[in-house]
Design an enzyme around this catalytic site. Structure first.
Site, PDB file in Angstrom:
ATOM      1  N   ASP A 291      49.962  39.707  42.006  1.00  0.00           N
ATOM      2  CA  ASP A 291      51.082  38.918  42.532  1.00  0.00           C
ATOM      3  C   ASP A 291      51.850  38.147  41.463  1.00  0.00           C
ATOM      4  O   ASP A 291      52.520  37.175  41.769  1.00  0.00           O
ATOM      5  CB  ASP A 291      50.596  37.970  43.646  1.00  0.00           C
ATOM      6  N   GLU A 292      51.712  38.575  40.217  1.00  0.00           N
ATOM      7  CA  GLU A 292      52.404  37.844  39.159  1.00  0.00           C
ATOM      8  C   GLU A 292      53.213  38.789  38.269  1.00  0.00           C
ATOM      9  O   GLU A 292      52.807  39.912  38.029  1.00  0.00           O
ATOM     10  CB  GLU A 292      51.383  37.103  38.281  1.00  0.00           C
TER      11      GLU A 292
ATOM     12  N   ARG B 162      45.237  25.473  53.908  1.00  0.00           N
ATOM     13  CA  ARG B 162      44.912  24.651  52.732  1.00  0.00           C
ATOM     14  C   ARG B 162      44.978  23.154  53.064  1.00  0.00           C
ATOM     15  O   ARG B 162      44.326  22.347  52.429  1.00  0.00           O
ATOM     16  CB  ARG B 162      45.831  25.008  51.556  1.00  0.00           C
TER      17      ARG B 162
ATOM     18  N   ASP C 223      54.931  33.878  40.574  1.00  0.00           N
ATOM     19  CA  ASP C 223      53.671  34.094  41.284  1.00  0.00           C
ATOM     20  C   ASP C 223      53.954  33.967  42.779  1.00  0.00           C
ATOM     21  O   ASP C 223      54.618  33.018  43.217  1.00  0.00           O
ATOM     22  CB  ASP C 223      52.654  33.031  40.835  1.00  0.00           C
TER      23      ASP C 223
ATOM     24  N   TYR D 268      47.990  37.456  49.707  1.00  0.00           N
ATOM     25  CA  TYR D 268      47.443  38.300  50.791  1.00  0.00           C
ATOM     26  C   TYR D 268      47.801  37.713  52.157  1.00  0.00           C
ATOM     27  O   TYR D 268      48.122  38.438  53.100  1.00  0.00           O
ATOM     28  CB  TYR D 268      45.917  38.413  50.692  1.00  0.00           C
TER      29      TYR D 268
HETATM   30  N1  DCP Z   1      42.498  37.031  45.006  1.00  0.00           N
HETATM   31  C1  DCP Z   1      41.236  37.590  45.115  1.00  0.00           C
HETATM   32  N2  DCP Z   1      40.154  36.982  44.537  1.00  0.00           N
HETATM   33  C2  DCP Z   1      40.314  35.832  43.868  1.00  0.00           C
HETATM   34  C3  DCP Z   1      41.593  35.252  43.731  1.00  0.00           C
HETATM   35  C4  DCP Z   1      42.667  35.880  44.319  1.00  0.00           C
HETATM   36  O1  DCP Z   1      41.096  38.640  45.740  1.00  0.00           O
HETATM   37  N3  DCP Z   1      39.265  35.249  43.315  1.00  0.00           N
HETATM   38  C5  DCP Z   1      43.636  37.691  45.629  1.00  0.00           C
HETATM   39  C6  DCP Z   1      44.071  36.979  46.865  1.00  0.00           C
HETATM   40  C7  DCP Z   1      45.343  36.327  46.494  1.00  0.00           C
HETATM   41  C8  DCP Z   1      45.876  37.186  45.384  1.00  0.00           C
HETATM   42  O2  DCP Z   1      44.738  37.726  44.749  1.00  0.00           O
HETATM   43  O3  DCP Z   1      46.237  36.280  47.581  1.00  0.00           O
HETATM   44  C9  DCP Z   1      46.722  36.433  44.371  1.00  0.00           C
HETATM   45  O4  DCP Z   1      45.954  35.412  43.731  1.00  0.00           O
HETATM   46  P1  DCP Z   1      46.521  33.981  43.466  1.00  0.00           P
HETATM   47  O5  DCP Z   1      45.548  33.287  42.590  1.00  0.00           O
HETATM   48  O6  DCP Z   1      47.924  34.044  43.026  1.00  0.00           O
HETATM   49  O7  DCP Z   1      46.403  33.259  44.872  1.00  0.00           O
HETATM   50  P2  DCP Z   1      47.406  33.236  46.064  1.00  0.00           P
HETATM   51  O8  DCP Z   1      48.636  34.001  45.788  1.00  0.00           O
HETATM   52  O9  DCP Z   1      46.670  33.647  47.284  1.00  0.00           O
HETATM   53  O10 DCP Z   1      47.706  31.706  46.228  1.00  0.00           O
HETATM   54  P3  DCP Z   1      48.705  30.804  45.381  1.00  0.00           P
HETATM   55  O11 DCP Z   1      49.721  30.350  46.355  1.00  0.00           O
HETATM   56  O12 DCP Z   1      47.850  29.683  44.915  1.00  0.00           O
HETATM   57  O13 DCP Z   1      49.266  31.616  44.267  1.00  0.00           O
HETATM   58 MG    MG Z   2      49.785  33.680  44.076  1.00  0.00          MG
HETATM   59 MG    MG Z   3      48.503  34.844  41.132  1.00  0.00          MG
END
Ligand code: DCP
Ligand code: MG
Ligand code: MG
Length: 606
Positions: free
Chosen positions: A120-121, A65, A28, A33
């Site tokens: 992203d996974e 964060r 992941d 973004y």
């Molecule tokens: N995203 C979105 N709406 C959400 C959750 C996530 O549009 N409710 C988008 C923004 C994130 C991307 O999807 O960047 C990937 O989701 P992740 O849950 O993997 O979150 P992040 O990659 O941002 O953070 P982490 O470091 O916790 O994985």
């Molecule tokens: Mg992520």
């Molecule tokens: Mg993710």
């Protein structure tokens, strides 16, 4: 105590526990973004950064964060906890999608199945790679790379610890390569199944990895506070479980299978039980090209047709960029609306789709393009579908519009491409096998929360517990037949479609085709009809194309309905038959050609 012993029917759901043979990695990307934005502008790295879609911060970098910014916080709230928060608009997903594809492509280098999950996974099944590595590894010196969830009390006799140690090294290599080549930091989870690999992945965030051994699955799962944390348990299942006081994963572990069976099908009950115990035998399915390419835009309320048209027009522009990048020619278009029921304070989705003429799209220097006239035609189709979904004589309130191309024609090149195109199930299905094409009635009801942004719906595979209604083959065929008998809107569909039908069916199609010809000359049929009468596209086909070089037995309408590439190929074949692997035949001996020969279908139907 082993919770499995608590259930008298445990033997039915523990039969997959002994299989530790697989080695699965889940990767992941950290604050995805935000990282894309920070790679574009490195000076943002040291600042708290939030990515905004509408009034929501969908993600933030780890700097932000630290202040307590959480995913999906309201912008107002986020600015309260972190007044210095730098906000960037993240509604255009283009660059995120491009980065996501690069990561997916890079992971193909390990020659193992890679399944993309969302943006992203990725899951990677490295079982075979691990087996290969084992042959040349001194297992005595092996250690885990990264964290181990819990130390084992003894070695598992099947050797899974050794295999997972190797897998943790491979995960580290992958993460390093993603960082070196693309600049993204990532987290990884390593286990013998997808469920545990995914859930253990974020344990040490950001930029780290964790491995969990099979024997710790039950205890790790029992730490999850909500059944909703299990990736494939959706909102409806969660609701049902909560109604039975099953809130945490530990509750689910302890409830008896018999209780679950009162509220779910037997298979579902077993699956839920297995998941709660960290057991999952779903395979990593190599991700192929998306089955559909779509975009959605959500908003507070739109109640005026002209505004809806603007929204669709903007979505279409963006969608056409995705189509160009994808490279396939769409043959089916779906329009989705989310209607707000003001009285009931609820909303639900409805969709309608119809086939579109491939002739709307052209290929210029290998790129799929649409002329302005083509775009107008698409807008006409979209608004006709919209008109069927909305009774304009009454007020309406929409909170989302969506557009998706749902079926594609594969582009093929090479001498045998025509044969492939016409004989190969995969390519022909893009024209004929469109399930429910004509069944444009209201689709699923959805009372879920409003997504803050335009989102892409690319039908990526996801292990889903809530069963999706899969139609048996027979039903699909009936649907197709119903489609043929009710929708003769596009001659191109019929003509190419009929290439796969047997002679009886050909007779039937022939009748339909006559009807369709009639209809193309008359004004649109009654508005109550379910399916679009795509008469513009029909006219294109009737007027367009040039078949001067066609042999006399060829049905010109059929020829003109074919993609240009294929027309060219046929023409050159007719000019120089020795180049052809198709039978050169005449009307007279047409029936003697091999049963699958496409030539006989070019004969005008009597
Ligand atoms: N995203 C979105 N709406 C959400 C959750 C996530 O549009 N409710 C988008 C923004 C994130 C991307 O999807 O960047 C990937 O989701 P992740 O849950 O993997 O979150 P992040 O990659 O941002 O953070 P982490 O470091 O916790 O994985
Ligand atoms: Mg992520
Ligand atoms: Mg993710």
């Amino acid at each position: 105590m082993d919770v499995r012993n608590m259930d008298s029917s445990s033997s039915t759901f523990t039969d997959i526990t002994s299989d530790h043979s697989k080695s699965i990695i889940h990767i992941d990307i950290d604050c995805f973004y935000a990282q894309v934005e920070m790679l574009r502008k490195p000076e943002l790295r040291s600042e708290p950064l939030g990515i905004q879609q509408k009034n929501i911060v969908v993600t933030s970098n780890y700097e932000a964060r630290k202040y307590g910014i959480k995913k999906c916080m309201l912008v107002t709230e986020a600015l309260k906890v972190c007044p210095n928060l730098k906000l960037l608009n993240g509604e255009d997903l283009h660059d995120y999608r491009a980065a996501s594809n690069k990561i997916f492509l890079l992971l193909q280098n390990w020659k193992s199945p890679v399944e993309k999950l969302g943006m992203d996974e990725n899951f990677i099944d490295v079982t075979n790679l691990v087996q290969e590595k084992l042959k040349s590894t001194n297992i005595g010196n092996l250690t885990i790379t990264g964290h181990l969830y819990s130390e084992p009390s003894m070695a598992c006799p099947c050797g899974c610890h050794t295999r997972l140690k190797l897998a943790s090294q491979i995960a580290n290599e992958m993460r390093q390569k993603i960082l070196d080549d693309l600049g993204f930091t990532t987290c990884a989870g390593v286990s013998h199944n997808k469920l545990l690999a995914k859930l253990i992945c974020p344990l040490y965030k950001p930029n780290d990895q964790t491995t969990i051994y099979p024997e710790h699955g039950v205890s790790f799962m029992s730490t999850l506070e909500s059944v909703r944390s299990i990736p494939s348990i959706g909102s409806k299942t969660t609701e049902t479980l909560i109604s039975q006081n099953i809130v945490s994963v530990s509750d689910l572990q302890q409830v008896s299978l018999d209780v679950l069976k009162k509220h779910f099908s037997s298979d579902m009950a077993v699956r839920l039980k297995n998941l709660s115990l960290g057991e999952d035998n779903t395979p990593v399915k190599q991700t192929g090209r998306p089955q559909s390419i779509g975009l959605e835009d959500s908003f507070k309320t739109v109640s005026v047709k002209s505004e809806v048209e603007e929204k669709f027009s903007a979505l279409l522009q963006r969608l056409l960029i995705l189509v160009r990048e994808d490279g396939r020619i769409p043959v089916s278009l779906r329009v989705t609306l989310r209607k707000k029921d003001v009285k009931r304070l609820s909303s639900h989705r409805e969709s309608r789709q119809c086939q579109i003429s491939p002739s709307i799209f052209t290929i210029n220097s290998g790129t799929v393009t649409v002329t302005e006239a083509g775009q107008e035609k698409l807008m006409t189709v979209i608004m006709r579908l919209f008109n069927k979904l909305i009774d304009l004589s009454k007020p309406f309130h929409l909170t989302l519009v969506g557009l998706a191309f749902t079926k594609f024609q594969e582009r093929m090149t090479g001498r045998s491409s025509i044969v492939n195109y016409l004989m190969n199930d995969l390519s022909v299905q893009s024209v004929l096998n469109i399930q429910n094409d004509c069944d444009t009635s209201a689709s699923s009801m959805d009372y879920s929360a409003v997504s803050p942004s335009s989102s892409t719906t690319t039908d990526l595979s996801d292990a889903e517990v809530e069963p999706s209604p899969k139609k048996p083959k027979k039903v699909t065929w009936i649907a197709k037949r119903r489609c043929l008998s009710r929708d003769v809107a596009s001659p191109s569909k019929l003509k190419v479609g009929e290439l796969r039908l047997n002679s009886k069916e050909l007779e039937k199609v022939s009748e339909l085709r006559l009807n369709s010809r009639d209809r193309s000359l008359t004004p649109r049929a009654s508005p109550a009809k379910d399916v679009l009468d795509n008469s513009d596209a029909m006219r294109d086909i009737a007027e367009g194309g040039n078949c001067d070089e066609c042999p006399s037995y060829v049905d010109k309408e059929v020829f003109n309905a074919l993609p240009e590439e294929m027309q060219q190929e046929l023409k050159s074949m007719w000019k120089n038959p020795s180049n052809s692997d198709m039978p050169r035949t005449s009307t007279r001996n047409m029936n003697k050609t091999k049963p699958n020969s496409i030539m006989k279908y070019f004969v005008p139907q009597k």
